[in-house]
Design a protein around this motif. Sequence first.
Motif, PDB file in Angstrom:
ATOM      1  N   MET A 492       0.803  -1.214   0.000  1.00 32.88           N
ATOM      2  CA  MET A 492       0.000   0.000   0.000  1.00 32.88           C
ATOM      3  C   MET A 492       0.838   1.265   0.000  1.00 32.88           C
ATOM      4  N   THR A 496       1.142   6.456  -5.937  1.00 26.64           N
ATOM      5  CA  THR A 496       0.358   6.538  -7.158  1.00 26.64           C
ATOM      6  C   THR A 496       0.467   7.899  -7.824  1.00 26.64           C
ATOM      7  N   ALA A 504      -3.835   0.040  -8.441  1.00 31.21           N
ATOM      8  CA  ALA A 504      -3.882   0.276  -6.999  1.00 31.21           C
ATOM      9  C   ALA A 504      -4.158  -1.046  -6.284  1.00 31.21           C
ATOM     10  N   GLY A 506      -5.431  -1.756  -3.396  1.00 26.11           N
ATOM     11  CA  GLY A 506      -6.367  -1.696  -2.278  1.00 26.11           C
ATOM     12  C   GLY A 506      -7.199  -2.953  -2.123  1.00 26.11           C
ATOM     13  N   LEU A 558      -6.947   4.883   3.307  1.00 23.03           N
ATOM     14  CA  LEU A 558      -7.169   4.888   1.863  1.00 23.03           C
ATOM     15  C   LEU A 558      -7.237   6.316   1.331  1.00 23.03           C
ATOM     16  N   HIS A 562      -6.769   5.696  -4.359  1.00 22.42           N
ATOM     17  CA  HIS A 562      -7.065   4.295  -4.080  1.00 22.42           C
ATOM     18  C   HIS A 562      -8.551   4.022  -4.259  1.00 22.42           C
TER      19      HIS A 562
END
Length: 726
Positions: A492, A496, A504, A506, A558, A562
């Motif tokens: 994580m 990005t 991503a 997530g 998050l 994400h």
Amino acid sequence: MPLPRPNPVPIAAARPRKQPQPSPGKENLVTGKPVSSTPGPVANIRTRRERPCDACRRRKSRCVIHEGAVLCVLCEFHKQECTFVQSPLPRKRKVVEDGKKDSPNPRKKSRSVDAEPPPLALSTPTITATAPSPPPTLPPPTNHVFPQLGETLGLQRRQHSRYIGLSSPFDSLLIGLSHFDTRNESPFDLGTLRRVNDHECFIMLPDEQTQEYANDVETLSLVEQIVQPHGPALLDLYFYVVHPSFPIIQKHLFIERYRNGDRNLSPALMAGIYMLALNWWSSDSKLAAYTKPDAARLEALAMQALSRSMKRPKLSTVQAGLLLLQRPESDGWSLTTQLVAIGQELGLHLDCSSWSVPVWERGLRKRIAWALYMQDKWSSLIHGRPSHIFGANWAVRPIIDEDFKEADDAYEKKEETDEEKEDKQRGQDLFAQMIGLTMIMAEVMDTFYTQTAIHDFANAGKNSTALILSRAKNVQLKLRKWHEELPKSVKMQSNTGGKLSSTAPGYLHLAYFATEITLHRRIVQSLDPSTHDPYGFFMCRSAAKTRLISAMDFVNRLKPEHLQAYWYFASKVNFTLIGTFGSLLWATAPAQEEADFYKMRLQEYRWTLSVSSKRANFLEYAVQMLDASRAMLHNLAEKPSLAQQISTAGVPPAAPSNMAPPPERQQSSDFDMDEFAELKRNVSNGSFHGFQNGELERYLSQAGSRNGSGLQTAEGSVMDDTSRSA
């Protein structure tokens, strides 16, 4: 595959034709070819620079004939005679104003499959989505035959395959008596046998014999009409956002077919691609300025087309179904069941690594197979129903890097930048890691949630928790190892750049927390404070509490990039499972202070989900389910305070007397009142997050030797420590 032949040289209409002399290396003209495709003497040797057959000349189509075959591809499809009798048709020359004659339109010539493809229209800045006037429904149809499809097993244009199992009426020994040609095919009364190796065989059947076959072309046009003029832009969005981490389509071959207006593209697959891409409509600054296409009409057409394609199943049928099931609003338990059956009919459950099919099709089949496996297993978890895929009948080999390559489909010509290569590799890592995690999750389901397991735990009575902990040991170790060995690219903390991410991770990490919660949920359900060892009871709940807090903290971290990325179909329920687990711990809390803690954390979690749902609409489902579970807690009886419970359950006053206390408790074997007061304050203000690494494991290992502890197992193993932080 033989090299494609050049087009014939145009012959002027006004000049008398002369019979050309055979050039060196050329054979004499043959007047015709037999209709039958039975192997025999090759009678289709061509002259005049390998000219097309009479039928392809009339259609102005590219004439393709495979090595060793008697009929060309189109004549074989149409079941007609393939001859070379007729003379070339004269070309009409158009006279322009300057009196010069135009040369033939180069666009009329079919491009060789080995030639450099034109620049990909989907990535150019001037996409059709910004054009003021709509383009035609589909690109102009061309005469491309795509010989790559003719060599495949699961993507042929006018045939579909069905797997012949060992116990079917087609006995393998009898099949072995058939005569197979150079393409490993043997025609007989019911169809054509297609042998892929010494053990597996399929029967090929014509699509024309199935119901409503002719409706697909019309349906494809209707699909394109709904999205026009934004079809290319939506396709571009799909291949940027979804495809990298869900690569179930042969990208370059698919784009080539789309670009050339192939009318044999699956309408269900096209609709599924467009519907998924619509989720990011507003993320594209150019598309956002236009009215969004009607997703409901697309869905209706897609489901109708998918239902028809199931009567002539191909790989595109499974691809379309999987994409339709990725929509956040889908609830496709029945469709998942149908896709598993179709996948078995296509042989997706088998090891295709040695099959006589194109190398790129082997990789595609493996990617689709594992995507179908994940669909089945996660559907089983989120619906709480039995899986349809069993290990005893699953022979697909683990996914490897070679399975993602598309170079062998003859269309991988574009040079990739370093950033594109990095994104591509990250997407492959995501897909592979999700497969590995799914296999562990499937083991959790098989170990704790099958009817056999439920029956075993019920019969264990007071020892049910001990039985569950003993079975959890191995699967927990696998889960820990998977988490520790995660590639850096899918963690994580990957940056990005503050933009919409195509890879991503997530949904992968959310699936990990859902798997751990599914394991701990079964442990918590088995705990009984009236019969269980108080210290063990507290330790198990502490480990569960740690997993809940880690999962909630993950959701809190998050970022917008994400949330706006692609989320696997099970994600909306996986978010919900975190809230469900919190409600379970709230309902089973032995003291009011602990119940208040979970109540407060669930309120914070709901707020986080409601705010995040502005960027990820599917999170509204998790909010609704969280409200529903909280409504059930309104009837929960008031719990006694921690002070009333200190000597009976929840927080025990001491570790068992014949067990060595943890290192941090060596000075005193009992909790004194000062320590209890501090613990109570920590629990009340939320600063207590469970015991440190190894404490639960030490307790369970030493407590297992005590008589009557309920933790000693037949194998002598206990649950692994799970109180670590994610």
